[in-house]
Design a protein around this motif. Sequence first.
Motif, PDB file in Angstrom:
ATOM      1  N   SER A 410     -39.661  76.699 -36.935  1.00 49.30           N
ATOM      2  CA  SER A 410     -39.370  77.235 -35.599  1.00 49.30           C
ATOM      3  C   SER A 410     -37.918  77.673 -35.451  1.00 49.30           C
ATOM      4  O   SER A 410     -37.503  78.101 -34.389  1.00 49.30           O
ATOM      5  N   PHE A 581     -39.508  80.559 -25.428  1.00 48.54           N
ATOM      6  CA  PHE A 581     -39.942  79.375 -24.677  1.00 48.54           C
ATOM      7  C   PHE A 581     -39.031  79.117 -23.476  1.00 48.54           C
ATOM      8  O   PHE A 581     -39.496  78.655 -22.426  1.00 48.54           O
ATOM      9  N   LEU A 590     -46.029  77.034 -20.853  1.00 43.98           N
ATOM     10  CA  LEU A 590     -47.280  76.858 -21.588  1.00 43.98           C
ATOM     11  C   LEU A 590     -47.824  75.454 -21.370  1.00 43.98           C
ATOM     12  O   LEU A 590     -47.073  74.480 -21.369  1.00 43.98           O
ATOM     13  N   HIS A 597     -53.239  78.336 -24.830  1.00 45.39           N
ATOM     14  CA  HIS A 597     -51.789  78.266 -24.723  1.00 45.39           C
ATOM     15  C   HIS A 597     -51.159  77.777 -26.025  1.00 45.39           C
ATOM     16  O   HIS A 597     -50.041  78.181 -26.370  1.00 45.39           O
ATOM     17  N   GLN A 598     -51.874  76.905 -26.723  1.00 46.13           N
ATOM     18  CA  GLN A 598     -51.363  76.444 -28.010  1.00 46.13           C
ATOM     19  C   GLN A 598     -51.344  77.568 -29.028  1.00 46.13           C
ATOM     20  O   GLN A 598     -50.438  77.648 -29.873  1.00 46.13           O
ATOM     21  N   LYS A 601     -48.372  79.656 -28.225  1.00 40.92           N
ATOM     22  CA  LYS A 601     -47.191  79.002 -28.793  1.00 40.92           C
ATOM     23  C   LYS A 601     -47.081  79.314 -30.283  1.00 40.92           C
ATOM     24  O   LYS A 601     -45.981  79.551 -30.799  1.00 40.92           O
ATOM     25  N   THR A 605     -44.020  81.346 -32.067  1.00 36.71           N
ATOM     26  CA  THR A 605     -43.222  80.634 -33.066  1.00 36.71           C
ATOM     27  C   THR A 605     -43.217  81.348 -34.410  1.00 36.71           C
ATOM     28  O   THR A 605     -42.163  81.483 -35.038  1.00 36.71           O
TER      29      THR A 605
END
Length: 626
Positions: A410, A581, A590, A597-598, A601, A605
């Motif tokens: 990340s 984010f 999120l 939503h995951q 993400k 990322t």
Amino acid sequence: MGLEHSFTNYVKEKYYNELFEALQDFITDQVENLELRLNVVEEIDEVNLSDIEIKQIYIEDLPGTKIDFDILLEAHIEVSDINKRLVDEQEICYQWFHYECTINLDTHFKNFVIKHIDIYNQRKNRKKIKNGLSEYFVPIIYKEDLDNVATNFLKEHYPEALITPIKIDPELLASQMGLTVHMTRISKDNSIFGQIYFKDTVSTFYDETHDKTIEKKVEKGSIFVDPNCFFLRNLGSYNNTIVHECVHWHLHKKAFMLKNLFDEDITKINCKVSGGVKGNKKEYIDWMEWQANSLAPKILMPLNMFKQEAYSIIQDLMKEKGTNDLLVIIEETIDRLAEFFGVSRLAAKIRMIDAGYDEAMGAFNFIDGRYIPTHSFKKGTLERNQTFSIGAVDAGILSLTDADFARITSSGRYVYIDSHFVLNTPKYVGKDLFGNLTLTNYARHNMNECCLVFTITVRSGERIGSNYHSECVLNRDENSPFDFEINFHHGYENSTPDKQLAYLEKVVKENSKIYKKLNNDFCDCMNTVKEWRGYTFKDIAARIPMEERQIRRIFNGESKGSIQALISICLALYLPPEISFHILNLSQPLSPIDESHQWYKFVLTYFHGKTVQEAREFLKNYNVTL
């Protein structure tokens, strides 16, 4: 392990008396030569055998139904003193003896013969057994000997396959071995892909027309192949199944005879779809199936003949394509070899690795519903259970469960391309004609320099061969029966040249500099990143695509916009994960419990260098709309 069905136990139970009496005669005749350690008896008068205990049996396979075997046993010998005054004095001595024996299994184990007995001497009696059998009569074959075993099999049953590269006709092979092949449904659930019968019997099969189980008379030497089973999706699997059963006949008839001695109802070997033998989890049965699985493709593709044909195909393709880069033609080479030898693509790929073509490891790896682009790496980079390739679901799970992986991936240093986490530098990451991120040609040839490494273990619990590296990890194909668990391998995240790391440090510092400029005002943050990237509203709208007016309203705070719109804007601006984010948290955070939503993400990322369209196409695979 089912020791009750071992030859060792059979000898103990059936031949104890013969072994005892023969040794009693031997020690009586050879009393002066016995190496007894006496503490009480001064001069031997009598020696009497009180008990024997078998310690080890070494079995050698012989042609036909014969075997030779050596027995090592410990004798308990009672020794009395010749001195009458010590008539009550006697002691027990322990001595090891060596037997050489033979037996013909065809007479139902009844003609047991002791050829020779002597006092055991480790140096003298240690002999090398050429064709060893386990105590279950399963041949002792090591991985490094498999090609020799396959060659000897062909010398006996199909010698023409060792003269020039040819496609073996498995039905002709079976016929030359005195076997017959039948295509028929075996089980309703398709759990059995093949079976071979070692004696005449009546057996059950599935009648698809009437949806019921029926009985049929079956002759010894019959092979049955189920056309509907999982593995029989192509000709290669059909051929492999027949040869698989022929290997059982060639290697495991004696194992069957031993098993049948204890259970007369045993008539066949059933080979089930997931590997192993149906209805039996004993280790020796697993070894029989491992041998058949391992040898079948080596018989269909004899190594020397395979090398000849591979070389010929490679030369033709390089000339045809005008290239000397094996990676360019490796997939077509594999497919041509598969067609030539009548095997599956995966089998041909594994054989190429056996033949020394490491480039085949990165070909035809099936992940996330597609074959990822071919790649190669420096020899010796990966351990046998490691890979550069990881599916999106596994990567998402790792990002939640492995703090080190989440920290490293990340940070902006790595981008997720073609199921690899690759260092995000111009040397390794480029763009195609449509603006999509792609691995550079250099990266595809040098994955060891730029990609994270993952350790893989099998989740399904099935037994697999010891050649795990080539059989499973680097060869996950569309029909793979194995389920894998992926773990991040620490220590490879800094495996690149200093110049590349310097570039990454520069990028990370720039990202950090911009991040520090962001405040808690949504509109200020949006305009800061827009100016940083130097894009106009029109540029952003074209990259999504979205109406320019709608983009302006979101940036100016006149419209909150949907979460999908905000994510699309972040991707269109190629924002690093931490900046994306931060912006989302100021508007629409999120949800940690919303599955879609995951996935948002995940793309923020790991897709921060990719186009919005790439992210959309990726999310479609998981029924998520962007």
